[in-house]
Design a protein around this motif. Structure first.
Motif, PDB file in Angstrom:
ATOM      1  N   SER A   1       0.843  -1.210   0.000  1.00  0.00           N
ATOM      2  CA  SER A   1       0.000   0.000   0.000  1.00  0.00           C
ATOM      3  C   SER A   1       0.869   1.247   0.000  1.00  0.00           C
ATOM      4  O   SER A   1       1.842   1.321   0.745  1.00  0.00           O
ATOM      5  CB  SER A   1      -0.904   0.027   1.240  1.00  0.00           C
ATOM      6  OG  SER A   1      -1.586   1.266   1.297  1.00  0.00           O
TER       7      SER A   1
ATOM      8  N   ARG B   1      -0.153   4.002   1.198  1.00  0.00           N
ATOM      9  CA  ARG B   1      -0.728   4.901   2.196  1.00  0.00           C
ATOM     10  C   ARG B   1      -0.075   4.742   3.566  1.00  0.00           C
ATOM     11  O   ARG B   1       0.304   3.639   3.967  1.00  0.00           O
ATOM     12  CB  ARG B   1      -2.230   4.625   2.340  1.00  0.00           C
ATOM     13  CG  ARG B   1      -2.948   4.738   0.997  1.00  0.00           C
ATOM     14  CD  ARG B   1      -4.412   4.984   1.149  1.00  0.00           C
ATOM     15  NE  ARG B   1      -5.123   3.959   1.901  1.00  0.00           N
ATOM     16  CZ  ARG B   1      -6.321   4.170   2.437  1.00  0.00           C
ATOM     17  NH1 ARG B   1      -6.898   5.352   2.317  1.00  0.00           N
ATOM     18  NH2 ARG B   1      -6.939   3.207   3.076  1.00  0.00           N
TER      19      ARG B   1
ATOM     20  N   SER C   1      -2.937   2.274   6.661  1.00  0.00           N
ATOM     21  CA  SER C   1      -3.296   1.293   5.641  1.00  0.00           C
ATOM     22  C   SER C   1      -3.995   0.087   6.243  1.00  0.00           C
ATOM     23  O   SER C   1      -3.533  -0.488   7.237  1.00  0.00           O
ATOM     24  CB  SER C   1      -2.013   0.863   4.921  1.00  0.00           C
ATOM     25  OG  SER C   1      -2.150  -0.399   4.338  1.00  0.00           O
ATOM     26  N   ASN C   2      -5.078  -0.304   5.611  1.00  0.00           N
ATOM     27  CA  ASN C   2      -5.781  -1.523   6.039  1.00  0.00           C
ATOM     28  C   ASN C   2      -4.906  -2.754   5.852  1.00  0.00           C
ATOM     29  O   ASN C   2      -4.905  -3.662   6.681  1.00  0.00           O
ATOM     30  CB  ASN C   2      -7.073  -1.675   5.228  1.00  0.00           C
ATOM     31  CG  ASN C   2      -8.069  -0.570   5.530  1.00  0.00           C
ATOM     32  OD1 ASN C   2      -8.506  -0.432   6.664  1.00  0.00           O
ATOM     33  ND2 ASN C   2      -8.409   0.231   4.536  1.00  0.00           N
ATOM     34  N   THR C   3      -4.175  -2.765   4.754  1.00  0.00           N
ATOM     35  CA  THR C   3      -3.321  -3.921   4.480  1.00  0.00           C
ATOM     36  C   THR C   3      -2.224  -4.031   5.537  1.00  0.00           C
ATOM     37  O   THR C   3      -1.900  -5.132   6.006  1.00  0.00           O
ATOM     38  CB  THR C   3      -2.690  -3.791   3.074  1.00  0.00           C
ATOM     39  OG1 THR C   3      -3.726  -3.430   2.151  1.00  0.00           O
ATOM     40  CG2 THR C   3      -2.042  -5.081   2.625  1.00  0.00           C
TER      41      THR C   3
ATOM     42  N   VAL D   1      -6.210  -4.156  -3.083  1.00  0.00           N
ATOM     43  CA  VAL D   1      -6.662  -4.499  -4.433  1.00  0.00           C
ATOM     44  C   VAL D   1      -6.894  -3.207  -5.196  1.00  0.00           C
ATOM     45  O   VAL D   1      -7.691  -2.367  -4.788  1.00  0.00           O
ATOM     46  CB  VAL D   1      -7.954  -5.346  -4.369  1.00  0.00           C
ATOM     47  CG1 VAL D   1      -8.506  -5.591  -5.767  1.00  0.00           C
ATOM     48  CG2 VAL D   1      -7.678  -6.658  -3.644  1.00  0.00           C
TER      49      VAL D   1
ATOM     50  N   ARG E   1     -14.468  -4.123  -1.825  1.00  0.00           N
ATOM     51  CA  ARG E   1     -15.639  -4.872  -2.281  1.00  0.00           C
ATOM     52  C   ARG E   1     -15.320  -6.103  -3.120  1.00  0.00           C
ATOM     53  O   ARG E   1     -15.826  -7.175  -2.864  1.00  0.00           O
ATOM     54  CB  ARG E   1     -16.545  -3.941  -3.079  1.00  0.00           C
ATOM     55  CG  ARG E   1     -17.877  -4.527  -3.448  1.00  0.00           C
ATOM     56  CD  ARG E   1     -18.805  -3.462  -3.998  1.00  0.00           C
ATOM     57  NE  ARG E   1     -20.102  -4.019  -4.290  1.00  0.00           N
ATOM     58  CZ  ARG E   1     -21.066  -4.178  -3.381  1.00  0.00           C
ATOM     59  NH1 ARG E   1     -20.847  -3.830  -2.123  1.00  0.00           N
ATOM     60  NH2 ARG E   1     -22.232  -4.684  -3.720  1.00  0.00           N
ATOM     61  N   ALA E   2     -14.489  -5.943  -4.170  1.00  0.00           N
ATOM     62  CA  ALA E   2     -14.304  -7.062  -5.108  1.00  0.00           C
ATOM     63  C   ALA E   2     -12.912  -7.045  -5.721  1.00  0.00           C
ATOM     64  O   ALA E   2     -12.239  -6.018  -5.722  1.00  0.00           O
ATOM     65  CB  ALA E   2     -15.345  -6.986  -6.217  1.00  0.00           C
TER      66      ALA E   2
HETATM   67  C1  LIG Z   1      -6.593   3.029  -7.397  1.00  0.00           C
HETATM   68  C2  LIG Z   1      -7.510   2.220  -6.521  1.00  0.00           C
HETATM   69  C3  LIG Z   1      -8.144   1.118  -7.047  1.00  0.00           C
HETATM   70  C4  LIG Z   1      -8.986   0.349  -6.262  1.00  0.00           C
HETATM   71  N1  LIG Z   1      -9.576  -0.776  -6.805  1.00  0.00           N
HETATM   72  C5  LIG Z   1     -10.395  -1.521  -6.036  1.00  0.00           C
HETATM   73  C6  LIG Z   1     -10.984  -2.719  -6.559  1.00  0.00           C
HETATM   74  O1  LIG Z   1     -10.738  -3.144  -7.673  1.00  0.00           O
HETATM   75  N2  LIG Z   1     -11.833  -3.400  -5.745  1.00  0.00           N
HETATM   76  C7  LIG Z   1     -12.130  -2.988  -4.475  1.00  0.00           C
HETATM   77  O2  LIG Z   1     -12.922  -3.631  -3.807  1.00  0.00           O
HETATM   78  N3  LIG Z   1     -11.545  -1.892  -3.939  1.00  0.00           N
HETATM   79  C8  LIG Z   1     -10.691  -1.162  -4.688  1.00  0.00           C
HETATM   80  N4  LIG Z   1     -10.060  -0.056  -4.135  1.00  0.00           N
HETATM   81  C9  LIG Z   1     -10.238   0.193  -2.689  1.00  0.00           C
HETATM   82  C10 LIG Z   1      -9.055  -0.383  -1.897  1.00  0.00           C
HETATM   83  O3  LIG Z   1      -8.788  -1.722  -2.227  1.00  0.00           O
HETATM   84  C11 LIG Z   1      -9.323  -0.298  -0.390  1.00  0.00           C
HETATM   85  O4  LIG Z   1      -9.543   1.056  -0.035  1.00  0.00           O
HETATM   86  C12 LIG Z   1      -8.181  -0.878   0.427  1.00  0.00           C
HETATM   87  O5  LIG Z   1      -8.610  -0.939   1.768  1.00  0.00           O
HETATM   88  C13 LIG Z   1      -6.935  -0.024   0.359  1.00  0.00           C
HETATM   89  O6  LIG Z   1      -5.921  -0.674   1.126  1.00  0.00           O
HETATM   90  P1  LIG Z   1      -4.952   0.156   2.065  1.00  0.00           P
HETATM   91  O7  LIG Z   1      -5.810   0.798   3.130  1.00  0.00           O
HETATM   92  O8  LIG Z   1      -4.044  -0.891   2.648  1.00  0.00           O
HETATM   93  O9  LIG Z   1      -4.234   1.174   1.234  1.00  0.00           O
HETATM   94  C14 LIG Z   1      -9.215   0.722  -4.905  1.00  0.00           C
HETATM   95  C15 LIG Z   1      -8.571   1.840  -4.368  1.00  0.00           C
HETATM   96  C16 LIG Z   1      -7.729   2.583  -5.171  1.00  0.00           C
HETATM   97  C17 LIG Z   1      -7.039   3.776  -4.563  1.00  0.00           C
END
Ligand SMILES: Cc1cc2nc3c(=O)[nH]c(=O)nc-3n(C[C@H](O)[C@H](O)[C@H](O)COP(=O)(O)O)c2cc1C
Length: 205
Positions: free
Chosen positions: A9, A11, A14-16, A84, A139-140
């Protein structure tokens, strides 16, 4: 016994990273040393496809890749966590894995004559290590990113560790950092850590 957990991530919050830290905490409790690495603020360029690692036995692109790669090679276990992004792992993590996988193969193998088949008798620098993916989405698309990581692990001679469900987390509506609310996800990561600790201890006996 050491496990390195790498989070893709970009960020700060971060959730990850949250799910990764939950996993590493259980490994620590099991007596495994751990190292958390975030790719945030790291400069890792994509693979340039120069093929120089075949001769050089290491990636010749100069940036933050090398320090992380060395830590991956020293570890007994590897965890890769990615948000994702459009049903994929992040570009930063992909850049790391492309370069690590390719140069890690040529570090211990020789290029054969064009008429000979590839022969990977010496495996890779990751042979014998265990590994697991963690993917986090709102979500997906978890499964595609999860599969990307599994494909990297299984082509690079690592042994994949499972859990009592797929190691995926739910989080982040509108960018929220609320992974702690996914208590099912947390328990899946904790179980994953127990499995990884068990297997590493068996392999080290
Ligand atoms: C560029 C971008 C693309 C994303 N694509 C998806 C996706 O395909 N499916 C989904 O469910 N969330 C998607 N998200 C949401 C992130 O997966 C979600 O916010 C996640 O918790 C981020 O992880 P982090 O907090 O570790 O950065 C996307 C977010 C960003 C910024």
């Amino acid at each position: 016994m050491k496990v390195v957990g790498i989070v893709g991530s970009p960020r700060a919050e971060s959730n990850t990273a949250y799910f990764m830290k939950v996993t590493l905490e259980v490994l620590e409790k099991q007596g495994i040393q751990t190292k958390f690495i975030s790719l945030r603020n790291k400069k890792i360029q994509p693979c340039t496809g120069c093929y120089q690692c075949i001769e050089a036995k290491r990636c010749t692109v100069k940036d933050d890749f090398h320090d992380i790669f060395d830590q991956m090679v020293e570890a007994d276990g590897l965890l890769f966590g990615s948000p994702v992004y459009h049903a994929s792992i992040t570009a930063d993590l992909k850049a790391l894995l492309d370069r690590a996988g390719f140069s890690g193969r040529w570090a211990v193998n020789e290029m054969k004559e064009k008429t000979e088949n590839y022969n990977w008798q010496k495996g890779t620098v990751f042979s014998g290590k265990v590994a697991a993916p963690i993917t986090v989405a709102r979500r997906a698309g978890h499964d595609f990113a999860f599969a990307q990581l599994l494909m990297w692990m299984t082509v690079n001679d690592l042994t994949v560790i499972g859990s009592n469900y797929w190691n995926v987390g739910m989080a982040g509506k509108g960018g929220a950092v609320d992974a702690h609310e996914d208590t099912e996800g947390v328990s899946i990561m904790q179980h994953l850590a127990q499995n990884m600790a068990y297997v590493i201890k068996q392999l080290k006996k």
